[in-house]
Scaffold this active site. Structure first.
Site, PDB file in Angstrom:
ATOM      1  N   PHE A 104     -35.815  64.313 -18.221  1.00  0.00           N
ATOM      2  CA  PHE A 104     -35.881  62.841 -18.306  1.00  0.00           C
ATOM      3  C   PHE A 104     -35.894  62.309 -19.752  1.00  0.00           C
ATOM      4  CE2 PHE A 104     -38.429  58.901 -18.432  1.00  0.00           C
ATOM      5  CZ  PHE A 104     -37.610  58.072 -17.670  1.00  0.00           C
ATOM      6  N   ASN A 105     -36.801  62.814 -20.603  1.00  0.00           N
ATOM      7  CA  ASN A 105     -36.907  62.255 -21.957  1.00  0.00           C
ATOM      8  C   ASN A 105     -35.615  62.451 -22.752  1.00  0.00           C
ATOM      9  OD1 ASN A 105     -39.537  61.478 -21.494  1.00  0.00           O
ATOM     10  ND2 ASN A 105     -40.433  63.329 -22.417  1.00  0.00           N
TER      11      ASN A 105
ATOM     12  N   ASP B 128     -44.598  57.135 -23.774  1.00  0.00           N
ATOM     13  CA  ASP B 128     -44.257  56.115 -22.769  1.00  0.00           C
ATOM     14  C   ASP B 128     -45.253  56.184 -21.613  1.00  0.00           C
ATOM     15  OD1 ASP B 128     -43.382  58.645 -21.976  1.00  0.00           O
ATOM     16  OD2 ASP B 128     -41.626  57.885 -20.909  1.00  0.00           O
TER      17      ASP B 128
ATOM     18  N   ASP C 136     -48.599  61.300 -20.466  1.00  0.00           N
ATOM     19  CA  ASP C 136     -48.788  60.757 -21.825  1.00  0.00           C
ATOM     20  C   ASP C 136     -50.244  60.322 -21.992  1.00  0.00           C
ATOM     21  OD1 ASP C 136     -45.695  59.986 -22.755  1.00  0.00           O
ATOM     22  OD2 ASP C 136     -46.033  59.763 -20.619  1.00  0.00           O
TER      23      ASP C 136
ATOM     24  N   HIS D 113     -46.850  67.912 -18.335  1.00  0.00           N
ATOM     25  CA  HIS D 113     -45.927  68.107 -19.463  1.00  0.00           C
ATOM     26  C   HIS D 113     -46.531  67.736 -20.828  1.00  0.00           C
ATOM     27  CE1 HIS D 113     -42.744  68.077 -16.360  1.00  0.00           C
ATOM     28  NE2 HIS D 113     -43.257  66.956 -15.924  1.00  0.00           N
ATOM     29  N   ASP D 114     -46.829  66.442 -20.984  1.00  0.00           N
ATOM     30  CA  ASP D 114     -47.025  65.894 -22.326  1.00  0.00           C
ATOM     31  C   ASP D 114     -48.237  66.444 -23.094  1.00  0.00           C
ATOM     32  OD1 ASP D 114     -44.756  64.416 -21.894  1.00  0.00           O
ATOM     33  OD2 ASP D 114     -45.818  62.576 -21.359  1.00  0.00           O
TER      34      ASP D 114
ATOM     35  N   ASN E 263     -40.891  55.891 -19.011  1.00  0.00           N
ATOM     36  CA  ASN E 263     -41.324  55.965 -17.608  1.00  0.00           C
ATOM     37  C   ASN E 263     -41.229  54.600 -16.933  1.00  0.00           C
ATOM     38  OD1 ASN E 263     -41.928  58.729 -17.460  1.00  0.00           O
ATOM     39  ND2 ASN E 263     -43.828  58.376 -18.608  1.00  0.00           N
TER      40      ASN E 263
ATOM     41  N   THR F  97     -43.694  62.127 -26.833  1.00  0.00           N
ATOM     42  CA  THR F  97     -43.769  62.588 -25.431  1.00  0.00           C
ATOM     43  C   THR F  97     -42.941  61.683 -24.529  1.00  0.00           C
ATOM     44  OG1 THR F  97     -45.805  61.305 -25.116  1.00  0.00           O
ATOM     45  CG2 THR F  97     -46.062  63.626 -25.723  1.00  0.00           C
TER      46      THR F  97
HETATM   47  C1  BDR Z   1     -41.309  63.766 -19.021  1.00  0.00           C
HETATM   48  O1  BDR Z   1     -40.824  62.600 -18.366  1.00  0.00           O
HETATM   49  C2  BDR Z   1     -41.854  61.698 -18.117  1.00  0.00           C
HETATM   50  O2  BDR Z   1     -41.800  61.227 -16.791  1.00  0.00           O
HETATM   51  C3  BDR Z   1     -43.152  62.406 -18.408  1.00  0.00           C
HETATM   52  O3  BDR Z   1     -44.095  61.518 -18.964  1.00  0.00           O
HETATM   53  C4  BDR Z   1     -42.759  63.486 -19.376  1.00  0.00           C
HETATM   54  O4  BDR Z   1     -42.834  63.046 -20.698  1.00  0.00           O
HETATM   55  C5  BDR Z   1     -41.079  64.970 -18.130  1.00  0.00           C
HETATM   56  O5  BDR Z   1     -39.725  65.120 -17.844  1.00  0.00           O
HETATM   57 CA    CA Z   2     -43.889  60.958 -21.284  1.00  0.00          CA
END
Ligand code: BDR
Ligand code: CA
Length: 317
Positions: free
Chosen positions: A168-169, A14, A19, A246-247, A43, A127
């Protein structure tokens, strides 16, 4: 010299600052062969995440096809993260105008067709929310044993970032995450989870951002500006010097697994409503007696991870 056979991968995300960096890392790495990028809401909305994937492809002149997928979660209302990524989902740098569009095939169908065509070969790197993968597994349960492995950024061994419990994901589509983790338990699908407990160990602080800028290249500068924008939210929320990258750990894990330590454990997804919704419940000490269904990332060599990123992004002009 031994010849390197690149590992076929599908990036499902996303974009999104991190990403986007994952796409940059994967496409500059000879260890990986990016068969396609599939997009999901997350996102920001699907139209924007897909546009952002087109933008990144344009920036690097890559040839991979882009397949838009889910525009909403399976059950719960859609969330979004403009507070982290800006209105466009990729705020910060000047973005090139894409000269090529996305494909018409749905992301889930692309995943199904590609996995069926190359049984045992294709690795999926989600991701974002797991909706596209869950749809693919529900539409075509036969693909589970044909997927080589899945490496997902999402979840957390401990605290969340969108609620105290949930990352979040995972929170975006807990039901989709549950389908994927239960599939791993039932079929042996190899699944690795890079949760916040791992990704919060890799902060893109000003010195690390400077290393991208010092490459003196267009893509190096693009990455530096992306990461400077991404730092904003992390500074405000956590008081950190930069964003948690993160990703890109998903691609990095395939390229340089020695940078990470993982532990096999049972992971269940909380799909109840309330304060624990979307929590990835990790049985670290095997108290449930249930066999593991995922490798959960625990340790990260953050300096090694950033060195890899700088070296690979330095391969672009
Ligand atoms: C994840 O949430 C998104 O905002 C980032 O791209 C990442 O995949 C982190 O919590
Ligand atoms: Ca992401």
């Amino acid at each position: 010299m031994p010849t390197l056979t690149p590992r076929p991968v599908i990036l499902d995300g996303d974009p999104g600052h991190d990403d986007a960096v994952n796409i940059l890392l994967a496409c500059s790495s000879p260890e990986l062969d990016v068969l396609g990028v599939t997009t999901t809401y997350g996102n920001v909305g699907l139209e924007r995440t897909t546009h952002n994937a087109l933008v990144v492809r344009e920036l690097i002149g890559a040839g991979f096809p882009i397949y838009p997928g889910a525009d909403r979660p399976l059950v719960v209302p859609r969330l979004s993260a403009e507070a982290v990524h800006g209105e466009s989902g990729l705020d910060g740098p000047d973005l090139p105008t894409p000269t090529r569009g996305a494909e018409r095939l749905h992301a889930a169908q692309f995943i199904i067709d590609t996995v069926r065509a190359r049984p045992g070969e294709v690795t999926l790197l989600p991701t974002g929310p797991l909706t596209n993968l869950a749809l693919a597994l529900r539409l075509a349960p036969d693909i589970a044993p044909k997927i080589r492995e899945v490496v997902w950024m999402g979840g957390s061994l401990d605290t969340g970032n969108w609620t105290p419990s949930a990352e979040f994901n995972a929170l975006c589509d807990p039901h989709a995450a549950r389908i994927v983790f239960e599939c791993a338990a039932e079929t042996g699908l190899k699944l690795t989870m890079f949760g916040l407990n791992a990704t919060h160990q890799a902060i893109a602080d000003p010195a690390r951002v400077a290393a991208f800028r010092q490459l003196g290249t267009r893509v190096g500068e693009f990455t530096a500006v992306l990461l400077e924008f991404f730092a904003g939210h992390h500074r405000e929320r956590y008081g950190w010097e930069g964003g948690a990258l993160h990703d890109p750990m998903t691609a990095a894990y395939l390229i340089a697994p020695a940078l990470f330590g993982v532990k096999a454990m049972r992971v269940d997804i909380d799909t109840t409503e309330g304060p624990s919704a979307g929590r990835t419940v990790c049985d670290v000490w095997k108290v449930t007696g249930q066999p593991p269904n995922a490798d959960v990332a625990l340790t990260v060599d953050a300096d090694g991870f950033f060195a890899l990123l700088v070296e690979r992004i330095g391969r672009y002009a």
